[in-house]
Structures are given as C-alpha cells and as structure tokens.
Design a protein around this motif. Structure first.
Motif, PDB file in Angstrom:
ATOM      1  N   SER A 138       0.825  -1.212   0.000  1.00 11.00           N
ATOM      2  CA  SER A 138       0.000   0.000   0.000  1.00 11.00           C
ATOM      3  C   SER A 138       0.856   1.257   0.000  1.00 11.00           C
ATOM      4  N   VAL A 139       1.971   1.229   0.734  1.00 12.60           N
ATOM      5  CA  VAL A 139       2.873   2.382   0.757  1.00 12.60           C
ATOM      6  C   VAL A 139       3.393   2.658  -0.646  1.00 12.60           C
ATOM      7  N   SER A 140       3.835   1.620  -1.338  1.00 15.90           N
ATOM      8  CA  SER A 140       4.340   1.798  -2.701  1.00 15.90           C
ATOM      9  C   SER A 140       3.236   2.293  -3.637  1.00 15.90           C
ATOM     10  N   TRP A 141       2.029   1.774  -3.461  1.00 17.17           N
ATOM     11  CA  TRP A 141       0.905   2.189  -4.313  1.00 17.17           C
ATOM     12  C   TRP A 141       0.606   3.673  -4.104  1.00 17.17           C
ATOM     13  N   LEU A 142       0.591   4.107  -2.862  1.00 22.37           N
ATOM     14  CA  LEU A 142       0.311   5.515  -2.574  1.00 22.37           C
ATOM     15  C   LEU A 142       1.401   6.428  -3.120  1.00 22.37           C
ATOM     16  N   ILE A 143       2.656   6.006  -3.012  1.00 26.91           N
ATOM     17  CA  ILE A 143       3.747   6.816  -3.545  1.00 26.91           C
ATOM     18  C   ILE A 143       3.615   6.959  -5.056  1.00 26.91           C
ATOM     19  N   ASP A 144       3.242   5.884  -5.728  1.00 25.00           N
ATOM     20  CA  ASP A 144       3.116   5.907  -7.186  1.00 25.00           C
ATOM     21  C   ASP A 144       1.941   6.771  -7.649  1.00 25.00           C
ATOM     22  N   HIS A 145       0.826   6.714  -6.919  1.00 27.74           N
ATOM     23  CA  HIS A 145      -0.397   7.379  -7.368  1.00 27.74           C
ATOM     24  C   HIS A 145      -0.657   8.725  -6.693  1.00 27.74           C
ATOM     25  N   PHE A 146      -0.100   8.920  -5.504  1.00 26.22           N
ATOM     26  CA  PHE A 146      -0.287  10.182  -4.765  1.00 26.22           C
ATOM     27  C   PHE A 146       1.054  10.599  -4.162  1.00 26.22           C
ATOM     28  N   PRO A 147       2.015  10.961  -5.009  1.00 30.04           N
ATOM     29  CA  PRO A 147       3.385  11.248  -4.532  1.00 30.04           C
ATOM     30  C   PRO A 147       3.498  12.457  -3.608  1.00 30.04           C
TER      31      PRO A 147
END
Length: 209
Positions: A138-147
C-alpha cells in the motif's frame, strides 16, 4: 473472558472465587466500536493506551505501562504463544468518555488529498482478486499514485505509525536502487548474478500476501 480471584477463607479453609469482570482483547474492543484491527489500534495509540514496541518484524502494539500499573489492562505473555493484551471494564469505561473526541481529532487531521487517496486505495483493493494490499504494498501504491502525500498522511490512511511508513519507504528505495543496478549490468553479469541466487528465493514483492 472473565477473570477471577481466588480468596482463601482462613476460618473454613475453603477457596471462594471473586469475579474481576469481563476482559477482552484489543481486537474484540475494536469489534465493540465496529472498527478493524488497524483502526482501533490507531485510536488507542492516539489516546496513549497503546505503544509501539520491538523492531522490524517483531514490532507490535502493546498496552502502555500506565494502563497495566493501574490494573486496567494485562499483558499476556504465556510461553509458547504470541503475546497479546486484554483490557478490563475500568479501561473500557475510561475510553467511552474519550472515544468520540479521538475520532473527531483524527478526522480533522485528514485533508482533502488524504480522503481522495484513501478512497482510491479502497477502490483498488475492492477490485483485487487476491485481497487487500499489505501495508508495504500500500505504501508503494500511494507513492506511485499520490506522490504528494506526507508520511504522516499515509500513516493516517493506513492506520499505522509514521515510523512504519518510513521503514517501507526505505525498503522501496533500496529495491529501486537494486533494480537500477541490475538494469545497468550487461547480459553476462546478469546471468552470473542469477546463477548465484538461491533456488528457493522468496516470492516477488507483488506476489506476497
């Protein structure tokens, strides 16, 4: 679970059992408030009832010492089992007068961007066939989509500490560095690296559940 004290009657020599009330686990406490495991622990951490202890894979939420010292909660650490905590009626009464305020304080911290990100992540998880993403994923997903999100904002969305977010961000950075280094290798170097890896290498990051 109901706990009892056994009291010896010195005149008759008999033991009598005195109830200490119903004691429940942290997860069961969350069920009373219709909350999941992460969310209830986040609220209890805000109220300083829980603290984060341990390092790396052994990190877990435990009752704060002041709760145990007052007799409001107990740390269960039986040999051969995973440690867990239970809370008694007095702590639940103390929490009942503070719960709504803690929820309001948390809600005020949420910005429009965190709400948008949380909804997007929930939508993504809802369409996955393999269940929800782990915290690391989830952390990686958030960084990718909401940097633009800060570590604190990601912590609010995932109901984990800022330290946990920082940990997985560091892991992600290391993985990216390794991937770039691998990409820079020539074909022979890649073959040599692959042959040196153990045959039982763990599943890739996105396969882990």
């Amino acid at each position: 679970m109901e706990y009892f004290n056994e009291i010896l009657d010195r005149k008759t020599g008999t033991l009598s059992r005195v109830s200490q009330g119903d004691w429940i686990t942290i997860t069961e406490l969350g069920d009373l408030y219709d909350m999941g495991k992460r969310e209830v622990r986040d609220i209890l951490r805000r109220l300083e009832v829980l603290v984060v202890e341990g390092a790396e894979r052994h990190r877990r939420h435990r009752l704060a010492r002041w709760v145990v010292e007052r007799g409001w909660g107990r740390r269960i650490e039986a040999k051969g089992t995973h440690p867990f905590d239970v809370v008694g009626p007095e702590l639940r009464q103390w929490l009942s007068s503070r719960w709504q305020q803690a929820l309001q304080d948390k809600a005020r911290e949420a910005t429009a961007s965190t709400v948008e990100a949380a909804r997007a992540l929930a939508h993504f998880n809802g369409n996955r066939l393999n269940g929800d993403l782990t915290v690391q994923q989830s952390v990686s997903w958030l960084i990718d989509h909401f940097p633009h999100l800060t570590q604190c904002e990601m912590g609010l969305i995932l109901n984990v500490t800022q330290q946990m977010i920082a940990k997985w961000m560091n892991v992600r950075s290391a993985q990216i560095r390794d991937a770039k280094a691998l990409k820079a290798m020539d074909l022979d170097e890649r073959k040599a690296l692959r042959s040196s890896l153990h045959a039982d290498a763990p599943l890739s990051f996105w396969q882990k559940e």
